[in-house]
Design an enzyme around this catalytic site. Structure first.
Site, PDB file in Angstrom:
ATOM      1  N   GLY A 137       0.776  -1.233   0.000  1.00  0.00           N
ATOM      2  CA  GLY A 137       0.000   0.000   0.000  1.00  0.00           C
ATOM      3  C   GLY A 137       0.811   1.288   0.000  1.00  0.00           C
ATOM      4  O   GLY A 137       0.308   2.344   0.394  1.00  0.00           O
ATOM      5  N   ASN A 183       1.761   2.981  -2.573  1.00  0.00           N
ATOM      6  CA  ASN A 183       1.133   3.905  -3.547  1.00  0.00           C
ATOM      7  C   ASN A 183      -0.155   4.482  -2.977  1.00  0.00           C
ATOM      8  O   ASN A 183      -0.454   5.660  -3.173  1.00  0.00           O
ATOM      9  CB  ASN A 183       0.875   3.185  -4.871  1.00  0.00           C
ATOM     10  N   ASN A 234      -4.044   2.834 -13.696  1.00  0.00           N
ATOM     11  CA  ASN A 234      -3.138   1.858 -13.079  1.00  0.00           C
ATOM     12  C   ASN A 234      -1.724   2.417 -13.060  1.00  0.00           C
ATOM     13  O   ASN A 234      -1.335   3.163 -13.966  1.00  0.00           O
ATOM     14  CB  ASN A 234      -3.161   0.558 -13.889  1.00  0.00           C
ATOM     15  N   HIS A 244       2.137   1.219 -13.263  1.00  0.00           N
ATOM     16  CA  HIS A 244       2.961   0.050 -13.589  1.00  0.00           C
ATOM     17  C   HIS A 244       4.427   0.441 -13.408  1.00  0.00           C
ATOM     18  O   HIS A 244       4.836   1.517 -13.894  1.00  0.00           O
ATOM     19  CB  HIS A 244       2.690  -0.422 -15.023  1.00  0.00           C
TER      20      HIS A 244
HETATM   21  C1  GRF Z   1       4.900  -1.750  -6.614  1.00  0.00           C
HETATM   22  O1  GRF Z   1       6.080  -2.209  -7.248  1.00  0.00           O
HETATM   23  C2  GRF Z   1       3.935  -1.216  -7.655  1.00  0.00           C
HETATM   24  O2  GRF Z   1       4.567  -0.639  -8.753  1.00  0.00           O
HETATM   25  C3  GRF Z   1       3.275  -2.449  -8.119  1.00  0.00           C
HETATM   26  O3  GRF Z   1       3.020  -3.166  -6.911  1.00  0.00           O
HETATM   27  C4  GRF Z   1       4.133  -2.942  -6.028  1.00  0.00           C
HETATM   28  C5  GRF Z   1       3.656  -2.709  -4.604  1.00  0.00           C
HETATM   29  O4  GRF Z   1       2.978  -1.498  -4.553  1.00  0.00           O
HETATM   30  N1  GRF Z   1       2.117  -2.129  -8.917  1.00  0.00           N
HETATM   31  P1  GRF Z   1       2.322  -0.954  -3.168  1.00  0.00           P
HETATM   32  O5  GRF Z   1       3.433  -0.732  -2.171  1.00  0.00           O
HETATM   33  O6  GRF Z   1       1.355  -2.002  -2.676  1.00  0.00           O
HETATM   34  O7  GRF Z   1       1.644   0.321  -3.553  1.00  0.00           O
END
Ligand code: GRF
Length: 208
Positions: free
Chosen positions: A12, A14, A108, A110
């Site tokens: 989480g 992001n 999304n 990526h």
């Molecule tokens: C990250 O590498 C993101 O780019 C990918 O999932 C991974 C974990 O993301 N989509 P988060 O810490 O759960 O946001």
């Protein structure tokens, strides 16, 4: 007010960048109305709880088949009636029903510069392992609209990150998150909230 549902599967970070962006005023006029997760043990659910945001877990393990799981996932999102759906480290293929209902309203993040290192099988650490084994000098992250393909929708924004000689997949993943993902995902949400993103003939125009 732009109402968003954020779909998550993992730590989480992001999601946290979006929460912090809203709190600090870097994301204009936006509210996370629900966090939807497919993994009951995800750290992202703890982050949502700490921020006072409703977290709903729809785990495939709780449903007798894929169809019922996908129907529950669609319901969990649609009940919150979002204007925009944000996939932030979400590892489930978005059901076609949701893509149809929210055409060009799902984005999304990526962790590569699409079209490099994307599509089926490229997620999380695997993306950075592929970048290192190919020997690229620059990688980065991409925010794109979600269509029925895998990482194939119109690109909204990208940010480049240097690859260091001594990088491991983990160190590269961390730098791509810090220098790219956590910067462009909040910024794209901000632009959408401000009505500064347009789609023309399948290409994204930033008007702001
Ligand atoms: C990250 O590498 C993101 O780019 C990918 O999932 C991974 C974990 O993301 N989509 P988060 O810490 O759960 O946001």
């Amino acid at each position: 007010m732009l109402k968003i549902v954020v779909c998550v599967s993992g730590g989480g970070t992001n999601l946290q960048a979006i929460i912090d962006g809203i709190a600090q005023g870097a994301i204009y006029n936006t509210k996370i109305v629900r966090v939807v997760c497919n993994n009951p043990g995800a750290g992202a659910l703890e982050r949502a709880k700490a921020a006072g945001i409703e977290g709903v877990c729809v785990s495939p393990k709780d449903y007798e088949d894929r169809e019922r799981f996908e129907a529950a996932l669609v319901r969990a999102v649609e009940e919150a009636d979002p204007d925009l759906i944000v996939l932030a480290g979400f590892l489930v293929k978005v059901p076609a029903a949701l893509i149809k209902h929210y055409e060009n309203r799902i984005i999304n993040i990526h962790p590569s510069l699409i079209p490099a290192f994307c599509g089926t099988g490229y997620y999380g650490l695997r993306v950075h392992e592929a970048a290192l084994s190919r020997g690229v000098k620059i990688t980065g992250a991409t925010v794109h609209f979600v269509d029925e393909g895998m990482d194939t929708g119109p690109i909204i924004m990208q940010k480049a990150v240097e690859v260091h000689e001594d990088d491991t997949p983990k160190t590269l993943q961390r730098r791509v998150m810090e220098e790219a993902e956590w910067v462009i995902l909040p910024w794209c949400i901000n632009l959408i909230a401000a009505g500064q993103i347009k789609l023309e003939n399948g290409r994204v125009i930033v008007t702001g």
